[in-house]
Design an enzyme around this catalytic site. Structure first.
Site, PDB file in Angstrom:
ATOM      1  N   GLN A 117     -57.422  -1.576  25.562  1.00 51.48           N
ATOM      2  CA  GLN A 117     -56.893  -1.541  24.212  1.00 51.48           C
ATOM      3  C   GLN A 117     -57.554  -2.632  23.395  1.00 51.48           C
ATOM      4  O   GLN A 117     -57.209  -3.796  23.516  1.00 51.48           O
ATOM      5  CB  GLN A 117     -55.382  -1.775  24.291  1.00 51.48           C
ATOM      6  CG  GLN A 117     -54.691  -1.780  22.975  1.00 51.48           C
ATOM      7  CD  GLN A 117     -53.188  -1.695  23.147  1.00 51.48           C
ATOM      8  OE1 GLN A 117     -52.667  -1.861  24.247  1.00 51.48           O
ATOM      9  NE2 GLN A 117     -52.498  -1.438  22.065  1.00 51.48           N
ATOM     10  N   ALA A 160     -59.059  -4.227  19.611  1.00 48.75           N
ATOM     11  CA  ALA A 160     -58.437  -4.403  18.308  1.00 48.75           C
ATOM     12  C   ALA A 160     -58.590  -3.146  17.455  1.00 48.75           C
ATOM     13  O   ALA A 160     -57.716  -2.797  16.678  1.00 48.75           O
ATOM     14  CB  ALA A 160     -59.061  -5.601  17.598  1.00 48.75           C
ATOM     15  N   GLU A 161     -59.699  -2.469  17.620  1.00 52.19           N
ATOM     16  CA  GLU A 161     -59.998  -1.313  16.770  1.00 52.19           C
ATOM     17  C   GLU A 161     -59.774   0.015  17.478  1.00 52.19           C
ATOM     18  O   GLU A 161     -59.443   1.008  16.846  1.00 52.19           O
ATOM     19  CB  GLU A 161     -61.470  -1.366  16.338  1.00 52.19           C
ATOM     20  CG  GLU A 161     -61.795  -2.462  15.351  1.00 52.19           C
ATOM     21  CD  GLU A 161     -61.288  -2.145  13.958  1.00 52.19           C
ATOM     22  OE1 GLU A 161     -61.224  -0.953  13.622  1.00 52.19           O
ATOM     23  OE2 GLU A 161     -60.948  -3.095  13.240  1.00 52.19           O
ATOM     24  N   ALA A 162     -60.030   0.028  18.765  1.00 45.90           N
ATOM     25  CA  ALA A 162     -60.057   1.313  19.453  1.00 45.90           C
ATOM     26  C   ALA A 162     -59.330   1.254  20.786  1.00 45.90           C
ATOM     27  O   ALA A 162     -59.203   0.199  21.403  1.00 45.90           O
ATOM     28  CB  ALA A 162     -61.504   1.734  19.682  1.00 45.90           C
ATOM     29  N   LEU A 212     -59.401   2.882  24.589  1.00 47.83           N
ATOM     30  CA  LEU A 212     -60.341   3.568  25.455  1.00 47.83           C
ATOM     31  C   LEU A 212     -59.593   4.208  26.618  1.00 47.83           C
ATOM     32  O   LEU A 212     -58.893   3.522  27.356  1.00 47.83           O
ATOM     33  CB  LEU A 212     -61.393   2.592  25.979  1.00 47.83           C
ATOM     34  CG  LEU A 212     -62.584   3.322  26.587  1.00 47.83           C
ATOM     35  CD1 LEU A 212     -63.669   3.528  25.544  1.00 47.83           C
ATOM     36  CD2 LEU A 212     -63.129   2.588  27.778  1.00 47.83           C
ATOM     37  N   ASP A 222     -73.577  -5.680  19.100  1.00 48.91           N
ATOM     38  CA  ASP A 222     -72.575  -6.368  19.922  1.00 48.91           C
ATOM     39  C   ASP A 222     -73.086  -6.467  21.362  1.00 48.91           C
ATOM     40  O   ASP A 222     -72.430  -6.030  22.299  1.00 48.91           O
ATOM     41  CB  ASP A 222     -71.256  -5.582  19.862  1.00 48.91           C
ATOM     42  CG  ASP A 222     -70.090  -6.321  20.519  1.00 48.91           C
ATOM     43  OD1 ASP A 222     -70.207  -7.554  20.725  1.00 48.91           O
ATOM     44  OD2 ASP A 222     -69.081  -5.668  20.828  1.00 48.91           O
TER      45      ASP A 222
HETATM   46  N1  LIG Z   1     -68.853   5.506  28.797  1.00 41.66           N
HETATM   47  C1  LIG Z   1     -68.295   4.578  29.592  1.00 41.66           C
HETATM   48  N2  LIG Z   1     -68.391   4.691  30.916  1.00 41.66           N
HETATM   49  C2  LIG Z   1     -67.823   3.777  31.723  1.00 41.66           C
HETATM   50  N3  LIG Z   1     -67.133   2.708  31.299  1.00 41.66           N
HETATM   51  C3  LIG Z   1     -66.998   2.535  29.993  1.00 41.66           C
HETATM   52  C4  LIG Z   1     -67.561   3.458  29.059  1.00 41.66           C
HETATM   53  N4  LIG Z   1     -67.263   3.039  27.831  1.00 41.66           N
HETATM   54  C5  LIG Z   1     -66.564   1.912  27.989  1.00 41.66           C
HETATM   55  N5  LIG Z   1     -66.386   1.585  29.280  1.00 41.66           N
HETATM   56  C6  LIG Z   1     -65.660   0.422  29.826  1.00 41.66           C
HETATM   57  O1  LIG Z   1     -64.705  -0.008  28.899  1.00 41.66           O
HETATM   58  C7  LIG Z   1     -65.017  -1.284  28.359  1.00 41.66           C
HETATM   59  C8  LIG Z   1     -64.739  -1.324  26.874  1.00 41.66           C
HETATM   60  O2  LIG Z   1     -65.419  -0.272  26.207  1.00 41.66           O
HETATM   61  P1  LIG Z   1     -66.089  -0.465  24.781  1.00 41.66           P
HETATM   62  O3  LIG Z   1     -66.942  -1.668  24.832  1.00 41.66           O
HETATM   63  O4  LIG Z   1     -66.742   0.812  24.374  1.00 41.66           O
HETATM   64  O5  LIG Z   1     -64.812  -0.661  23.873  1.00 41.66           O
HETATM   65  P2  LIG Z   1     -64.440  -1.832  22.860  1.00 41.66           P
HETATM   66  O6  LIG Z   1     -63.116  -1.464  22.275  1.00 41.66           O
HETATM   67  O7  LIG Z   1     -65.533  -2.049  21.909  1.00 41.66           O
HETATM   68  O8  LIG Z   1     -64.257  -3.084  23.792  1.00 41.66           O
HETATM   69  P3  LIG Z   1     -64.828  -4.537  23.547  1.00 41.66           P
HETATM   70  O9  LIG Z   1     -64.256  -5.006  22.242  1.00 41.66           O
HETATM   71  O10 LIG Z   1     -64.330  -5.299  24.739  1.00 41.66           O
HETATM   72  O11 LIG Z   1     -66.309  -4.450  23.525  1.00 41.66           O
HETATM   73  C9  LIG Z   1     -66.483  -1.508  28.711  1.00 41.66           C
HETATM   74  O12 LIG Z   1     -66.816  -2.857  28.849  1.00 41.66           O
HETATM   75  C10 LIG Z   1     -66.604  -0.747  30.020  1.00 41.66           C
HETATM   76  O13 LIG Z   1     -66.142  -1.520  31.098  1.00 41.66           O
HETATM   77 MG   LIG Z   2     -67.408  -3.404  24.439  1.00 38.52          MG
END
Ligand SMILES: Nc1ncnc2c1ncn2[C@@H]1O[C@H](COP(=O)(O)OP(=O)(O)OP(=O)(O)O)[C@@H](O)[C@H]1O
Ligand SMILES: [Mg+2]
Lengths: 322, 174
Positions: free
Chosen positions: A84, A86-88, A90, A214
């Site tokens: 979870q 701040a924006e999205a 997963l 990023d």
């Molecule tokens: N396509 C994918 N396949 C496998 N694991 C993934 C995938 N996308 C994301 N993850 C896992 O989930 C984590 C967070 O995903 P992502 O970086 O896209 O989201 P975020 O909300 O931007 O998080 P952050 O702010 O921590 O970067 C990644 O570091 C990775 O461990």
């Molecule tokens: Mg990330």
């Protein structure tokens, strides 16, 4: 009520899907709490809040349609919240086939933003990320595939990358070396190899005109190379020669942009350098290996490395003032 | 014939059949042109299909778009054909991906749960040999040149190209 499908099904009531999930970002659970939760999306329409240990009200997340339709007769996979931000949000789920795992990234409505503005922002962000990923695919950059997208509803389904993040692989190196003593060759060769792979991957990305925005070691993954496929090394009993085997795959293009400006490229590298400094101080001394490989990866990379020196200077000045 | 349940859209089962050496493509096409309601199918030309995933991505997009009130064509079956297209030109799309007078191998899809009735109807009306709907068979039926033209790609036989194509379909109209 949307136009109904003119087909015979067991009456799937579309009206049940909450179109505006209740979501209040002010009350999001802390990251650690989100990690502890093994959340399975089961709709409990009547009670959209639950009490946690400290009696604080926590929102239950509603997935956007069609993902809200759980517990249907044909349900073949569960959907788990794994992170979870701040924006999205997963989620781990499956898409198109129960054997095709995917990362479902959902940007829920933000109640503190004007609904029209919020929708427009969400749409723009979903599309920006998806377009960059599709563009990378066209250009042969190693990124996960976009399997589906609902920009009006705020989701994007991205192929699940098996393997670990570079961050976890570096953290796990010590354990790996203990467990694989037999095949361990010594020194920092494995790390140097990793750094080279990272430099090449970032170089390739920049070469096709994309800035990641990023670059951290959590946004770089090591996708295991499928053995037996075209041209791979022959797998042997001790084929995992280092903890860093696999192809570097870039993920999380939520802040990416299309640009071929030296300045933007240099800032991208600087962000990565700083990430290594703060997350992996013990391997920071090898970061020049990333830059070395980057410098050789495409025409024009050398100029970017010179620009990086300016960017560092500015960074230092800023931190002296701030 | 195979019944396929898409994850998250399991309430809308797909009945899918792959027919080889179809002898009456002209007749099938005519039924669609005439709007014969007994022929509510997506008839796809297998020559331009890459894989199960490719076909299912079109099905997902079509059903989901309709559920969200975004149908661009007549019904769910024309919408599936339309979803295969990388652009919004409906007539071009049907020419490229739908059944034509000379189509040899056909993938027939109906969004419905009455498997046996559909199988019987198709077997009565499609003069061709029904075979399992597999990636291997689809690959053997593919016309590379037509795929390259339809999707404006240099190659269509590698995973990267397929991922690009599926991504383009997902983002169509954005
Ligand atoms: N396509 C994918 N396949 C496998 N694991 C993934 C995938 N996308 C994301 N993850 C896992 O989930 C984590 C967070 O995903 P992502 O970086 O896209 O989201 P975020 O909300 O931007 O998080 P952050 O702010 O921590 O970067 C990644 O570091 C990775 O461990
Ligand atoms: Mg990330």
């Amino acid at each position: 009520m949307p136009r109904a499908l003119s087909i015979t099904t067991h009456n799937a009531s579309l009206g049940e899907a909450p179109l505006t999930p209740e979501w209040h970002s002010r009350t999001v659970a802390s990251e650690t709490a989100a990690h502890k939760m093994s959340f399975t999306a089961v709709p409990t329409a009547s009670n959209s809040y639950q009490l946690n240990d400290s009696n604080e009200v926590q929102p239950l997340h509603s997935l956007p349609p069609p993902f809200t339709t759980t517990s249907s007769p044909g349900q073949t996979s569960s959907t788990k919240l794994i992170r979870q931000g701040a924006e999205a949000l997963l989620y781990y789920t499956h898409f198109l086939s129960p054997s095709l795992p995917c990362a479902l990234k959902y940007r829920p409505p933000k109640s503190y933003r004007h609904p029209i503005l919020d929708k427009r922002l969400t749409r723009a962000r979903i599309l920006a990320e998806a377009r960059v990923l599709v563009r990378c695919k066209r250009e042969g950059v190693s990124v996960p595939a976009v399997l589906g997208a609902g920009w009006e509803e705020g989701w994007i389904a991205i192929e699940w990358v098996n393997g670990s993040t570079v961050r976890d692989a570096i953290f796990g190196r010590k354990t790996w070396r203990q467990e694989n003593q037999a095949s361990y060759e010594g020194g920092e060769k494995d790390l140097v190899g990793l750094m080279h792979k990272i430099g090449c991957a970032v170089g390739k990305l920049h070469q096709v005109g994309v800035i990641h925005g990023d670059l951290t070691t959590s946004n770089l993954m090591l996708r295991p190379t499928v053995s037996g496929a075209e041209g791979g090394e022959e797998p042997s009993a001790t084929s995992a020669a280092t903890p860093f085997d696999g192809t570097i795959t870039l993920i999380d293009f939520g802040l990416a942009a299309q640009s071929s400006q030296e300045e933007d490229r240099a800032v991208d590298l600087y962000v990565l350098e700083r990430a290594f400094g703060s997350t992996h101080p013990e391997v920071e001394h090898l970061f020049p290996e990333v830059l070395k490989a980057y410098g050789e990866s495409y025409k024009g990379a050398k100029v970017v490395l010179r620009k990086l020196e300016d960017v560092r200077m500015r960074g230092r000045k800023k931190s002296m003032i701030g | 014939m195979e019944t396929i349940l898409l994850p998250h859209l399991g309430q809308y089962p797909l009945q899918v059949g792959l027919f080889l050496d179809v002898q009456n493509a002209r007749y099938l096409r005519q039924q669609l042109l005439d709007g014969n309601t007994e022929f509510e199918y997506a008839f796809l030309d297998a020559a331009v299909l890459l894989s199960r995933e490719h076909v299912l991505a079109a099905c997902f997009r079509a059903i989901n778009d309709i559920l969200q009130g975004r149908m661009k064509s007549k019904n769910v079956h024309s919408e599936i054909v339309f979803s295969l297209s990388p652009n919004n030109n409906i007539s071009e799309c049907f020419r490229r991906f739908g059944v034509g007078e000379t189509t040899k191998n056909i993938v027939a899809i109906k969004v419905d749960n009455n498997a046996s009735q559909i199988q019987e109807h198709l077997q009565n009306h499609v003069q061709g040999q029904i075979v399992p709907f597999t990636d291997e068979t689809l690959a053997s039926l593919r016309d590379e040149a037509r795929v390259r033209k339809a999707y404006k790609v240099d190659s269509s036989s590698n995973e990267e190209a397929e991922a690009f194509i599926i991504g383009s379909m997902a983002l169509k109209g954005s």
